[in-house]
Design a protein around this motif. Structure first.
Motif, mmCIF file in Angstrom:
data_model
loop_
_atom_site.group_PDB
_atom_site.id
_atom_site.type_symbol
_atom_site.label_atom_id
_atom_site.label_comp_id
_atom_site.label_asym_id
_atom_site.label_seq_id
_atom_site.Cartn_x
_atom_site.Cartn_y
_atom_site.Cartn_z
ATOM 1 N N SER A 150 0.831 -1.202 0.000
ATOM 2 C CA SER A 150 0.000 0.000 0.000
ATOM 3 C C SER A 150 0.869 1.257 0.000
ATOM 4 O O SER A 150 0.607 2.227 -0.719
ATOM 5 N N LYS A 151 1.941 1.224 0.780
ATOM 6 C CA LYS A 151 2.806 2.399 0.910
ATOM 7 C C LYS A 151 3.573 2.702 -0.370
ATOM 8 O O LYS A 151 3.916 3.850 -0.635
ATOM 9 N N ARG A 152 3.853 1.658 -1.166
ATOM 10 C CA ARG A 152 4.496 1.895 -2.465
ATOM 11 C C ARG A 152 3.698 2.913 -3.281
ATOM 12 O O ARG A 152 4.262 3.836 -3.875
ATOM 13 N N VAL A 153 2.405 2.719 -3.306
ATOM 14 C CA VAL A 153 1.536 3.577 -4.114
ATOM 15 C C VAL A 153 1.523 4.994 -3.549
ATOM 16 O O VAL A 153 1.632 5.975 -4.290
ATOM 17 N N GLU A 154 1.412 5.098 -2.232
ATOM 18 C CA GLU A 154 1.433 6.420 -1.603
ATOM 19 C C GLU A 154 2.739 7.161 -1.881
ATOM 20 O O GLU A 154 2.750 8.370 -2.122
ATOM 21 N N VAL A 168 14.989 5.743 3.298
ATOM 22 C CA VAL A 168 14.156 6.072 4.467
ATOM 23 C C VAL A 168 14.353 7.529 4.892
ATOM 24 O O VAL A 168 13.445 8.149 5.438
ATOM 25 N N GLY A 169 15.545 8.065 4.610
ATOM 26 C CA GLY A 169 15.833 9.454 4.987
ATOM 27 C C GLY A 169 15.241 10.497 4.066
ATOM 28 O O GLY A 169 15.234 11.678 4.389
ATOM 29 N N ILE A 195 9.464 10.101 1.425
ATOM 30 C CA ILE A 195 9.312 8.707 1.867
ATOM 31 C C ILE A 195 9.044 8.655 3.374
ATOM 32 O O ILE A 195 8.167 7.925 3.844
ATOM 33 N N LYS A 196 9.797 9.445 4.104
ATOM 34 C CA LYS A 196 9.666 9.487 5.573
ATOM 35 C C LYS A 196 8.242 9.841 6.001
ATOM 36 O O LYS A 196 7.724 9.318 6.987
#
Length: 224
Positions: free
Chosen positions: A18-22, A195-196, A200-201
């Motif tokens: 799900s987060k890939r899409v966001e 992640v930084g 993305i964060k």
């Protein structure tokens, strides 16, 4: 954006799929409405309507039409909004290579890593070795690049979001160690870069909440 073009995303707060899409929607600056799904309880009528085959998240709804499966959704977004923050290379060969590695991450690395964390204890050594071998291939492919996409986050980076964030949390929750900075210095450096990133964060779920989820579900993969 008018009502017909409105974008809705059916997702789950802790799902790397799900987060890939966001991540892609935010990187491209595309406004969307996020709708949290209760995949552990009763699936919503909207989810059953727009993804009747798999009944899983994520599902992107655009102009009343739906697309399921995270990497297919990412490609759809890329093809529909080409001008803002390209995710895939323009060169056909490079695009094919990116798709190859994204598929490798999805079908080989993630699955092996997940099984190594949560698989049967009597098979743990073999499962960890398999995950290690597949991560080694990814380490070699990354090389000295900042991201798999080069200088910016691209398709393979998005596909590998689980490795950058979720894998470390799964290791902590399960007590199994697979990817360390000593064994995989390039992937570790890449993970920190990924992640930084400020965009993305903003999307990543809280670490302790994920640890609790993994411990409660113990190896229950909820989406694809």
């Amino acid at each position: 954006m008018n009502q017909e073009e409105q974008i809705k995303l059916l997702g789950l707060w802790g799902s790397p799929f799900s987060k890939r899409v966001e991540m892609v929607l935010k990187l491209k600056g595309i406004p969307y409405e996020y709708i949290e799904e209760d995949v552990y309880g009763n699936k919503s009528p909207m989810l059953l309507k727009y993804n009747p085959i798999h009944k899983k998240i994520p599902v992107l709804i655009h102009g009343g039409r739906s697309i399921a499966e995270s990497l297919l959704i990412v490609e759809y977004i890329e093809d529909t909004w080409k001008t803002s923050y390209p995710i895939l290379p323009q060169d056909p060969y490079e695009r094919s290579i990116a798709r190859f590695w994204a598929k490798y991450v999805d079908q080989k690395v993630m699955l092996a890593s997940w099984k190594a964390c949560w698989g049967p204890e009597d098979e743990r050594e073999k499962l960890v070795e398999e995950a290690y071998e597949r991560l080694t291939c990814l380490e070699n492919e990354l090389g000295d690049k900042q991201f798999f996409g080069g200088e910016t986050i691209g398709f393979v980076d998005i596909a590998a979001d689980f490795i950058a964030y979720w894998l470390g949390i799964a290791q902590e929750a399960s007590g199994v160690t697979i990817m360390t900075a000593e064994k995989f210095p390039k992937l570790q450096r890449w993970s920190e870069n990924f992640v930084g990133n400020n965009v993305i964060k903003e999307v990543l779920p809280p670490k302790q909440k994920l640890v609790a989820l993994f411990k409660a579900q113990f190896g229950n993969v909820t989406s694809s």
